[in-house]
Design a protein around this motif. Structure first.
Motif, mmCIF file in Angstrom:
data_model
loop_
_atom_site.group_PDB
_atom_site.id
_atom_site.type_symbol
_atom_site.label_atom_id
_atom_site.label_comp_id
_atom_site.label_asym_id
_atom_site.label_seq_id
_atom_site.Cartn_x
_atom_site.Cartn_y
_atom_site.Cartn_z
ATOM 1 N N GLY A 44 0.476 -1.240 -0.029
ATOM 2 C CA GLY A 44 0.511 -0.229 0.078
ATOM 3 C C GLY A 44 0.663 1.212 0.462
ATOM 4 N N THR A 47 1.447 1.938 -3.451
ATOM 5 C CA THR A 47 1.020 2.850 -3.940
ATOM 6 C C THR A 47 0.571 4.368 -3.912
ATOM 7 O OG1 THR A 47 -0.319 0.568 -4.010
ATOM 8 C CG2 THR A 47 -1.710 2.113 -5.054
ATOM 9 N N VAL A 71 -7.198 6.911 3.665
ATOM 10 C CA VAL A 71 -6.766 6.048 2.515
ATOM 11 C C VAL A 71 -7.620 4.898 2.821
ATOM 12 C CG1 VAL A 71 -5.358 5.022 2.527
ATOM 13 C CG2 VAL A 71 -4.982 6.850 3.267
ATOM 14 N N PHE A 73 -7.848 0.969 1.209
ATOM 15 C CA PHE A 73 -7.700 -0.173 0.403
ATOM 16 C C PHE A 73 -8.556 -0.906 0.334
ATOM 17 C CE2 PHE A 73 -3.910 1.365 2.524
ATOM 18 C CZ PHE A 73 -2.876 1.664 0.874
ATOM 19 N N LEU A 113 -7.859 1.095 -4.199
ATOM 20 C CA LEU A 113 -7.347 1.982 -2.911
ATOM 21 C C LEU A 113 -8.458 3.939 -3.925
ATOM 22 C CD1 LEU A 113 -6.165 3.443 -0.845
ATOM 23 C CD2 LEU A 113 -4.294 4.287 -2.638
#
Length: 122
Positions: A44, A47, A71, A73, A113
C-alpha cells in the motif's frame, strides 16, 4: 523514486482538474520476493508513493504528504494478475497553499484504493 523500476507509465491523460494515468507494475521487482513469497501483493505504501510521484510529475513540484484524510484499501493489487493499474487524480490548492489530492486507484475497472490527502510543496 519508484518510476522506471517498480512501475512505468503506459498512458497519461490530462483532465480538467487532474490526470488519469495507466501504469504497469514490474511484477519481477525485488520487493515482491518478500511481499509475499509466491503470493505477490503491491504494498500500500508503494501505491501511495506512486500517487505522490505522478502528482509531482504533473504539477512540476516536489511534494511531501502533510495529512491523509482518507485512505481506504479495497482490493489487493497482485502484479501477476493485475500489472496494469489506473490512477485517477484530482488536484486543488487550498487556503494554506497546500495541494489537496484525491485519488482513485483501479484494477480492471474496480477500485483498489481511495485516497485523499494534503501535500505541501517543498
Amino acid at each position: 523514486m519508484l518510476l522506471n523500476d517498480f512501475y512505468t507509465i503506459q498512458h497519461s491523460e490530462t483532465l480538467e482538474n487532474g490526470i488519469s494515468v495507466m501504469v504497469k507494475i514490474n511484477k519481477a521487482h525485488e520487493i515482491f520476493k518478500g511481499h509475499f513469497p509466491n503470493h505477490p501483493v503491491t504494498p500500500g505504501v508503494c501505491t501511495m508513493q506512486i500517487i505522490k510521484e505522478l502528482s509531482e510529475k504533473h504539477l512540476g513540484k516536489n511534494l511531501m504528504l502533510k495529512t491523509a484524510r482518507n485512505v481506504k484499501f479495497m482490493a489487493i493489487i497482485n502484479p501477476e494478475e493485475n500489472e496494469d493499474v489506473r490512477f485517477d487524480l484530482s488536484f486543488e490548492t487550498n487556503e494554506s497553499d497546500e495541494i489537496s489530492i484525491k485519488a482513485t486507484v483501479s484494477i480492471e475497472g474496480n477500485s483498489a484504493l481511495k485516497f485523499g490527502g494534503n501535500f505541501k510543496k517543498i
